[in-house]
Motif scaffolding. Structure first.
Motif, short mmCIF file in Angstrom:
data_model
loop_
_atom_site.label_atom_id
_atom_site.label_comp_id
_atom_site.label_asym_id
_atom_site.label_seq_id
_atom_site.Cartn_x
_atom_site.Cartn_y
_atom_site.Cartn_z
N MET A 1 0.86 -1.17 0.00
CA MET A 1 0.00 0.00 0.00
C MET A 1 0.90 1.22 0.00
O MET A 1 1.75 1.36 0.87
N ARG A 2 0.71 2.09 -0.98
CA ARG A 2 1.51 3.31 -1.05
C ARG A 2 0.58 4.50 -1.22
O ARG A 2 -0.54 4.36 -1.67
N TYR A 3 1.09 5.67 -0.86
CA TYR A 3 0.29 6.89 -0.88
C TYR A 3 0.36 7.63 -2.21
O TYR A 3 1.38 7.62 -2.90
N ASP A 22 9.14 -1.22 -9.26
CA ASP A 22 10.02 -1.92 -8.31
C ASP A 22 9.21 -2.82 -7.37
O ASP A 22 9.60 -3.95 -7.09
N ILE A 23 8.10 -2.32 -6.87
CA ILE A 23 7.23 -3.09 -5.98
C ILE A 23 6.71 -4.33 -6.69
O ILE A 23 6.79 -5.45 -6.18
N LEU A 24 6.20 -4.15 -7.90
CA LEU A 24 5.63 -5.27 -8.65
C LEU A 24 6.69 -6.28 -9.08
O LEU A 24 6.48 -7.49 -8.98
N ASN A 25 7.83 -5.79 -9.53
CA ASN A 25 8.90 -6.69 -9.97
C ASN A 25 9.58 -7.40 -8.81
O ASN A 25 10.27 -8.40 -9.01
N ALA A 26 9.35 -6.94 -7.57
CA ALA A 26 9.86 -7.64 -6.39
C ALA A 26 8.90 -8.75 -5.95
O ALA A 26 9.14 -9.44 -4.97
N GLY A 27 7.78 -8.90 -6.69
CA GLY A 27 6.83 -9.95 -6.37
C GLY A 27 5.77 -9.55 -5.36
O GLY A 27 5.06 -10.40 -4.84
N LEU A 28 5.66 -8.26 -5.09
CA LEU A 28 4.66 -7.77 -4.15
C LEU A 28 3.42 -7.31 -4.90
O LEU A 28 3.47 -7.04 -6.10
N ALA A 29 2.33 -7.19 -4.19
CA ALA A 29 1.08 -6.65 -4.74
C ALA A 29 1.00 -5.17 -4.39
O ALA A 29 1.68 -4.71 -3.47
N GLY A 68 -9.02 -0.80 -12.97
CA GLY A 68 -9.38 -1.94 -12.14
C GLY A 68 -8.64 -2.03 -10.82
O GLY A 68 -9.05 -2.75 -9.93
N VAL A 69 -7.53 -1.29 -10.69
CA VAL A 69 -6.77 -1.29 -9.45
C VAL A 69 -7.53 -0.47 -8.41
O VAL A 69 -8.20 0.51 -8.74
N MET A 70 -7.39 -0.84 -7.15
CA MET A 70 -8.06 -0.12 -6.08
C MET A 70 -7.32 1.15 -5.70
O MET A 70 -6.10 1.15 -5.59
N ILE A 71 -8.10 2.20 -5.52
CA ILE A 71 -7.63 3.45 -4.94
C ILE A 71 -8.49 3.68 -3.70
O ILE A 71 -9.71 3.65 -3.78
N TRP A 72 -7.83 3.93 -2.58
CA TRP A 72 -8.53 4.07 -1.31
C TRP A 72 -8.64 5.54 -0.90
O TRP A 72 -7.68 6.29 -0.98
N TRP A 174 -5.95 -6.19 -5.76
CA TRP A 174 -4.54 -5.82 -5.80
C TRP A 174 -4.03 -5.86 -7.24
O TRP A 174 -4.54 -6.62 -8.06
N LEU A 175 -3.00 -5.10 -7.52
CA LEU A 175 -2.27 -5.21 -8.78
C LEU A 175 -1.05 -6.08 -8.51
O LEU A 175 -0.28 -5.81 -7.59
N THR A 176 -0.89 -7.14 -9.29
CA THR A 176 0.25 -8.04 -9.13
C THR A 176 0.79 -8.45 -10.48
O THR A 176 0.10 -8.35 -11.50
N LEU A 177 2.01 -8.92 -10.47
CA LEU A 177 2.62 -9.55 -11.64
C LEU A 177 2.96 -10.97 -11.24
O LEU A 177 3.40 -11.20 -10.11
N THR A 178 2.78 -11.92 -12.13
CA THR A 178 3.19 -13.28 -11.80
C THR A 178 4.70 -13.37 -11.90
O THR A 178 5.30 -12.74 -12.78
N PRO A 179 5.35 -14.13 -11.04
CA PRO A 179 6.82 -14.20 -11.10
C PRO A 179 7.32 -14.88 -12.37
O PRO A 179 8.47 -14.72 -12.73
N PHE A 180 6.47 -15.60 -13.09
CA PHE A 180 6.90 -16.30 -14.28
C PHE A 180 6.69 -15.49 -15.55
O PHE A 180 7.19 -15.84 -16.59
N ASN A 181 5.93 -14.42 -15.47
CA ASN A 181 5.64 -13.63 -16.66
C ASN A 181 5.52 -12.16 -16.29
O ASN A 181 4.47 -11.56 -16.43
N PRO A 182 6.65 -11.55 -15.80
CA PRO A 182 6.53 -10.15 -15.41
C PRO A 182 6.27 -9.24 -16.60
O PRO A 182 6.94 -9.35 -17.63
#
Length: 190
Positions: A1-3, A22-29, A68-72, A174-182
């Motif tokens: 979660m970032r601001y 960087d967040i997504l390529n590190a495997g985080l959502a 489609g990504v959530m904004i809070w 969440w927005l995520t990237l799969t580790p096998f297909n970034p």
């Protein structure tokens, strides 16, 4: 979660396109939340429209978040001086701006929302709720994210959150990237 900021003059320290990658390529959502104003801020429909439009603009043009990504929306420590309807109008116009831009709006309910559990559920358009450790309940629906009290991990203070399905089966997006297909998110519009 970032601001993300409420307005252009407050950009410093908020998420950037590179940080999102960087967040997504590190495997985080990833999801984003818009900063709340200082305690005692006064809600209005016009302010909700302005902040919601800027949240969507920043997410799209600066960060490059896809639809489609959530904004809070961060709702806490708002003044009750204009009554509950001003707060409801603020929230619902913010919701409309974010939703019309293609994002999924959520609301963080912190301390001092001024709205009751029933109002949060019946009067607001949101389907996604995130509860601060000291926030109010949301009638019927409940929460999809629950914030716990802060804790120190490796020298950093964090607010741990627990993700869950709410009482109506709703889930956070969440927005995520799969580790096998970034696949990088598209560059921001300039």
């Amino acid at each position: 979660m970032r601001y993300i900021p409420r307005k252009a003059s407050l950009i410093k320290g908020n998420i950037t396109h590179q940080e999102a990658l960087d967040i997504l390529n590190a495997g985080l959502a990833l999801m984003v939340v818009q900063h709340v104003d200082n305690p005692g801020w006064v809600a209005s429909a016009d302010l909700g429209k302005a902040y919601g439009a800027y949240a969507a603009e920043y997410a799209q043009e600066i960060v490059g978040l896809p639809p489609g990504v959530m904004i809070w929306l961060d709702l806490e420590e708002v003044s009750g001086s204009r009554g509950d309807q001003a707060i409801i109008d603020y929230c619902n116009t913010w919701y409309e701006e974010v939703k019309n831009a293609g994002y999924e709006p959520g609301i963080y309910c912190g301390f001092g929302t001024q709205l009751s559990s029933i109002q949060l559920y019946q009067k607001l358009k949101f389907q996604h709720y995130w509860r601060a450790y000291n926030g109010p309940d949301v009638a019927v629906r409940g929460y999809q994210l629950l914030q716990k009290t802060q804790k120190l991990i490796d020298g950093f203070w964090i607010d741990p959150d627990e993700t869950r399905d709410d009482n109506l089966g709703g889930k956070v997006q969440w927005l995520t990237l799969t580790p096998f297909n970034p696949v990088p998110i598209p560059p921001p519009v300039v």
